[in-house]
Structures are given as C-alpha cells and as structure tokens.
Design a protein around this motif. Structure first.
Motif, PDB file in Angstrom:
ATOM      1  N   GLU A 111      -8.724 122.498 109.492  1.00  0.00           N
ATOM      2  CA  GLU A 111      -9.012 123.141 108.204  1.00  0.00           C
ATOM      3  C   GLU A 111      -7.990 124.232 107.891  1.00  0.00           C
ATOM      4  OE1 GLU A 111     -13.725 122.769 107.343  1.00  0.00           O
ATOM      5  OE2 GLU A 111     -13.035 124.569 108.348  1.00  0.00           O
ATOM      6  N   TYR A 112      -7.546 124.218 106.647  1.00  0.00           N
ATOM      7  CA  TYR A 112      -6.630 125.223 106.132  1.00  0.00           C
ATOM      8  C   TYR A 112      -7.380 126.033 105.084  1.00  0.00           C
ATOM      9  CZ  TYR A 112      -2.757 122.847 108.386  1.00  0.00           C
ATOM     10  OH  TYR A 112      -1.909 122.308 109.318  1.00  0.00           O
ATOM     11  N   GLU A 113      -7.169 127.330 105.070  1.00  0.00           N
ATOM     12  CA  GLU A 113      -7.851 128.207 104.122  1.00  0.00           C
ATOM     13  C   GLU A 113      -6.868 128.622 103.031  1.00  0.00           C
ATOM     14  OE1 GLU A 113     -10.570 131.702 105.267  1.00  0.00           O
ATOM     15  OE2 GLU A 113      -8.630 132.617 104.788  1.00  0.00           O
TER      16      GLU A 113
ATOM     17  N   GLY B  38     -18.617 131.697  95.709  1.00  0.00           N
ATOM     18  CA  GLY B  38     -18.531 133.150  95.763  1.00  0.00           C
ATOM     19  C   GLY B  38     -17.719 133.702  96.916  1.00  0.00           C
ATOM     20  N   GLN B  39     -17.142 132.827  97.736  1.00  0.00           N
ATOM     21  CA  GLN B  39     -16.370 133.266  98.900  1.00  0.00           C
ATOM     22  C   GLN B  39     -14.955 133.734  98.529  1.00  0.00           C
ATOM     23  OE1 GLN B  39     -17.440 133.273 102.237  1.00  0.00           O
ATOM     24  NE2 GLN B  39     -19.457 132.901 101.379  1.00  0.00           N
ATOM     25  N   GLY B  40     -14.394 133.190  97.453  1.00  0.00           N
ATOM     26  CA  GLY B  40     -13.028 133.526  97.069  1.00  0.00           C
ATOM     27  C   GLY B  40     -11.998 132.706  97.830  1.00  0.00           C
ATOM     28  N   LYS B  41     -12.452 131.914  98.782  1.00  0.00           N
ATOM     29  CA  LYS B  41     -11.576 131.074  99.608  1.00  0.00           C
ATOM     30  C   LYS B  41     -12.118 129.654  99.627  1.00  0.00           C
ATOM     31  CE  LYS B  41      -9.309 134.679 101.277  1.00  0.00           C
ATOM     32  NZ  LYS B  41      -7.988 134.977 100.835  1.00  0.00           N
ATOM     33  N   VAL B  42     -11.233 128.691  99.788  1.00  0.00           N
ATOM     34  CA  VAL B  42     -11.639 127.298  99.978  1.00  0.00           C
ATOM     35  C   VAL B  42     -10.987 126.787 101.258  1.00  0.00           C
ATOM     36  CG1 VAL B  42     -12.036 126.766  97.546  1.00  0.00           C
ATOM     37  CG2 VAL B  42      -9.767 126.460  98.496  1.00  0.00           C
ATOM     38  N   TRP B  43     -11.672 125.867 101.927  1.00  0.00           N
ATOM     39  CA  TRP B  43     -11.177 125.290 103.163  1.00  0.00           C
ATOM     40  C   TRP B  43     -10.965 123.804 102.932  1.00  0.00           C
ATOM     41  CZ3 TRP B  43     -14.714 129.062 102.598  1.00  0.00           C
ATOM     42  CH2 TRP B  43     -14.433 130.285 103.206  1.00  0.00           C
ATOM     43  N   VAL B  44      -9.767 123.339 103.264  1.00  0.00           N
ATOM     44  CA  VAL B  44      -9.404 121.943 103.016  1.00  0.00           C
ATOM     45  C   VAL B  44      -8.773 121.341 104.264  1.00  0.00           C
ATOM     46  CG1 VAL B  44      -9.071 122.330 100.538  1.00  0.00           C
ATOM     47  CG2 VAL B  44      -7.141 122.583 102.085  1.00  0.00           C
ATOM     48  N   ASP B  45      -8.740 119.999 104.305  1.00  0.00           N
ATOM     49  CA  ASP B  45      -8.100 119.335 105.437  1.00  0.00           C
ATOM     50  C   ASP B  45      -6.583 119.323 105.229  1.00  0.00           C
ATOM     51  OD1 ASP B  45      -7.473 117.248 103.670  1.00  0.00           O
ATOM     52  OD2 ASP B  45      -9.054 115.951 104.410  1.00  0.00           O
TER      53      ASP B  45
ATOM     54  N   LYS C  55      -1.327 121.187  98.286  1.00  0.00           N
ATOM     55  CA  LYS C  55      -1.333 122.564  97.787  1.00  0.00           C
ATOM     56  C   LYS C  55      -0.021 123.269  98.144  1.00  0.00           C
ATOM     57  CE  LYS C  55      -6.260 123.666  97.597  1.00  0.00           C
ATOM     58  NZ  LYS C  55      -6.233 124.293  96.292  1.00  0.00           N
ATOM     59  N   ILE C  56       0.453 123.057  99.354  1.00  0.00           N
ATOM     60  CA  ILE C  56       1.707 123.671  99.797  1.00  0.00           C
ATOM     61  C   ILE C  56       2.872 123.119  98.988  1.00  0.00           C
ATOM     62  CG2 ILE C  56       3.314 123.827 101.739  1.00  0.00           C
ATOM     63  CD1 ILE C  56       0.750 123.926 103.555  1.00  0.00           C
TER      64      ILE C  56
ATOM     65  N   PRO D  79      -4.984 126.099 111.066  1.00  0.00           N
ATOM     66  CA  PRO D  79      -5.648 125.783 112.335  1.00  0.00           C
ATOM     67  C   PRO D  79      -4.930 126.472 113.503  1.00  0.00           C
ATOM     68  CG  PRO D  79      -5.322 123.792 111.055  1.00  0.00           C
ATOM     69  CD  PRO D  79      -4.585 124.893 110.356  1.00  0.00           C
ATOM     70  N   ALA D  80      -5.640 126.649 114.583  1.00  0.00           N
ATOM     71  CA  ALA D  80      -5.120 127.377 115.747  1.00  0.00           C
ATOM     72  C   ALA D  80      -3.804 126.795 116.270  1.00  0.00           C
ATOM     73  CB  ALA D  80      -6.151 127.411 116.854  1.00  0.00           C
ATOM     74  N   GLY D  81      -3.608 125.493 116.161  1.00  0.00           N
ATOM     75  CA  GLY D  81      -2.409 124.864 116.686  1.00  0.00           C
ATOM     76  C   GLY D  81      -1.197 124.979 115.770  1.00  0.00           C
ATOM     77  N   ALA D  82      -1.375 125.497 114.571  1.00  0.00           N
ATOM     78  CA  ALA D  82      -0.261 125.529 113.602  1.00  0.00           C
ATOM     79  C   ALA D  82       0.608 126.744 113.772  1.00  0.00           C
ATOM     80  CB  ALA D  82      -0.799 125.479 112.179  1.00  0.00           C
TER      81      ALA D  82
END
Length: 75
Positions: free
Chosen positions: A7-9, A47-54, A61-62, A72-75
């Motif tokens: 997951e990317y935020e 209401g979080q202001g953030k979205v999480w995507v695969d 998006k990038i 993710p932790a491995g990135a």
C-alpha cells in the motif's frame, strides 16, 4: 516503472488532504441569492485526508506527478 508490492499513501485528490469538501445543498438561498454551501466529510478518504492504494494505482499517480507520502517498508 516497477514498484514494491504493498500500500502506498497519497494525499486525497478530492479534498486536497483537508478531509472535508464543500457541497451545494438545494437551490439558491432566496434571502441572499447565494448558493447554500455546506462542508461535509470527504467520501473518497472518509475524512482522513489520505488515500491508500496498491502499487498499480500508485504507479499511475506517480506518472501524473503525485508523490506518495508513505511507501511500503521495502520501498
């Protein structure tokens, strides 16, 4: 571009990270001749202001210039 699986935020596009959006309710207010605008919780980020995507959505998006706020932790 191959990204690490997980997951990317990102900041929410709809509310610009604010968590709420201004919406039009009903027609014009007859007393002021102005639209009746109200603030409501953003439905995209809840209401979080953030979205999480695969990683597949993150790559798109990038590609269009967004930078993830967390990877993710491995990135």
């Amino acid at each position: 571009m191959a990204l690490v699986e997980g997951e990317y935020e990102f900041q929410c596009d709809e509310c610009d990270g604010d968590g709420s959006v201004q919406v039009l309710h009903g027609m014009l207010d007859e007393a002021t001749d102005m639209p009746d605008l109200r603030w409501e919780t953003c439905e995209d980020c809840h209401g979080q202001g953030k979205v999480w995507v695969d990683e597949q959505v993150a790559a798109e998006k990038i590609l269009y210039g967004q930078t993830p706020t967390r990877t993710p932790a491995g990135a």
